[in-house]
Write an enzyme that holds these catalytic residues in place. Structure first.
Site, short mmCIF file in Angstrom:
data_model
loop_
_atom_site.label_atom_id
_atom_site.label_comp_id
_atom_site.label_asym_id
_atom_site.label_seq_id
_atom_site.Cartn_x
_atom_site.Cartn_y
_atom_site.Cartn_z
CE LYS A 96 4.07 30.24 44.80
NZ LYS A 96 4.69 31.35 44.90
CE LYS A 151 6.97 35.66 49.72
NZ LYS A 151 6.39 36.56 48.55
#
Ligand SMILES: O=C(O)CCC(=O)c1ccccc1C(=O)O
Ligand SMILES: [Mg+2]
Length: 347
Positions: free
Chosen positions: A164, A274
């Site tokens: 991240k 997703k």
């Protein structure tokens, strides 16, 4: 019921005739239980800090006693409905529902569409292991902790990692990145996920840095994920022309409608999908089969129930040998339940 034959349609008359197995006459009993799971280390992204995963487990039982499990795991900051909206939807449903109810779930409840449709199509299925042989990417937390975290995951067998970024100051993150790239073994792949947190200039700097470091280290920088905010597709289309390092869309394609829109606007790079929040699995399957997109399937921190349904799709629709982004269990405080019954019975 013959689950494989279930194909949601837009038109009501077609639905009923194609879905004999759970039509208006053949209903299922519906119950649901909300759940909460605490993160051991809160997930920090450019969107903020996330402490607790909350969702809803769905249970359908048909007249022959077959059980179908589903999961609604929304992420409203990512573009899905909120948990409250999903709960309201579940609460207003009757205890007996039909396939018609399920195919009529509106597009503004994409996590509900996923949960109910996968419960319906999975009725009677006892398989809870499909997709186990897919290669999996391990998620690394933002900041310096990634420098240790990858080693643990490497020992567990992970070879692709996602780190991240867009959380700390760019100079600090670039320094950690340099260090990380030089520590990773040659066979490792690294994904960077900015969660839409970079400016155009910062994205250029990251891509330049990635291109440059590819000439110096053996590990592969697989892609930069969602560098710019959702409303800056034009910028990402532009950036994708000028660098060797690939760009993947994620937040920009959170729902099927967004996926279709980005495709129509010309995106032919990588799509992070997703399934848990994207919407109807059968409509996603149809889109992927029609357009042969380069898809990377990714977790929404769901339980074994949503995970199984998402991995079934990934096993069917992944191309180009992309690792699936489901290596996230180490973010939770408690070990995950491995079968639906034990999960349900503990709620
Ligand atoms: O995709 C992966 O590798 C892990 C999952 C992941 O990063 C994620 C999980 C939940 C919400 C947002 C994200 C994200 O990709 O930004
Ligand atoms: Mg992402």
């Amino acid at each position: 019921m013959d689950a494989d034959k279930f194909v949601p349609q837009h038109s009501r008359s077609v639905q009923v005739s194609q879905c004999k197995s759970l039509s208006t006459q053949h209903s299922a009993l519906f119950t649901f239980r909300p759940y909460q799971r605490k993160f051991a280390r809160p997930l920090t992204t450019h969107h903020g800090v996330w402490d607790i995963r909350e969702g809803i487990i769905l249970r359908l039982v048909d007249e022959t006693g077959k059980v179908g499990w589903g999961e609604i795991a929304p992420i409203s900051w990512f573009g899905s409905e909120t948990l409250e909206q999903a709960l309201d939807f579940c609460r207003q449903l009757p205890t007996e529902i039909t396939s018609e109810t399920i195919v009529s779930i509106p597009d503004d409840l994409p996590a509900c569409q996923f949960g109910f449709e996968s419960a319906l199509t999975g009725m009677g299925s006892r398989q809870w292991e499909v997709g186990e042989n897919l290669s999996c990417s391990g998620l690394l937390a933002a900041g310096e902790v990634a420098l240790q975290q990858w080693q643990q995951l490497w020992e567990e067998g992970y070879r692709t990692f996602k780190w991240k970024i867009g959380v700390d100051a760019i100079a600090k993150e670039l320094a950690i990145f340099d260090n990380l790239c030089r520590s990773l073994p040659a066979s490792a792949k690294l994904r960077l996920d900015a969660n839409g947190g970079l400016s155009y200039e910062a994205a250029k700097l990251w891509l330049e840095t990635c291109d440059k470091i590819q000439g110096e280290v053996a590990a592969e920088i697989e892609f930069l994920e969602q560098p710019l905010p959702v409303n800056e597709l034009a910028g990402m289309l532009e950036l994708s022309k000028f660098y060797r390092t690939a760009i993947a869309l994620d937040e920009s394609v959170a729902t099927l409608q967004q996926l279709i829109s980005c495709y129509q606007q010309g995106w032919r790079g990588i799509f992070v999908l997703k399934p848990g929040i994207l919407g109807s699995p059968s409509k996603l399957r149809q889109f992927c089969q029609q357009h042969e997109i380069d898809a990377v399937f990714s977790s929404v921190f769901e339980t074994v129930i949503g995970r199984q349904a998402a991995l079934n799709l990934a096993a069917e629709l992944s191309r180009k040998n992309r690792a699936v982004g489901f290596g996230v269990d180490h973010f939770f405080a408690q070990a995950a339940a491995t079968n639906p019954e034990s999960l349900w019975n503990n709620l």
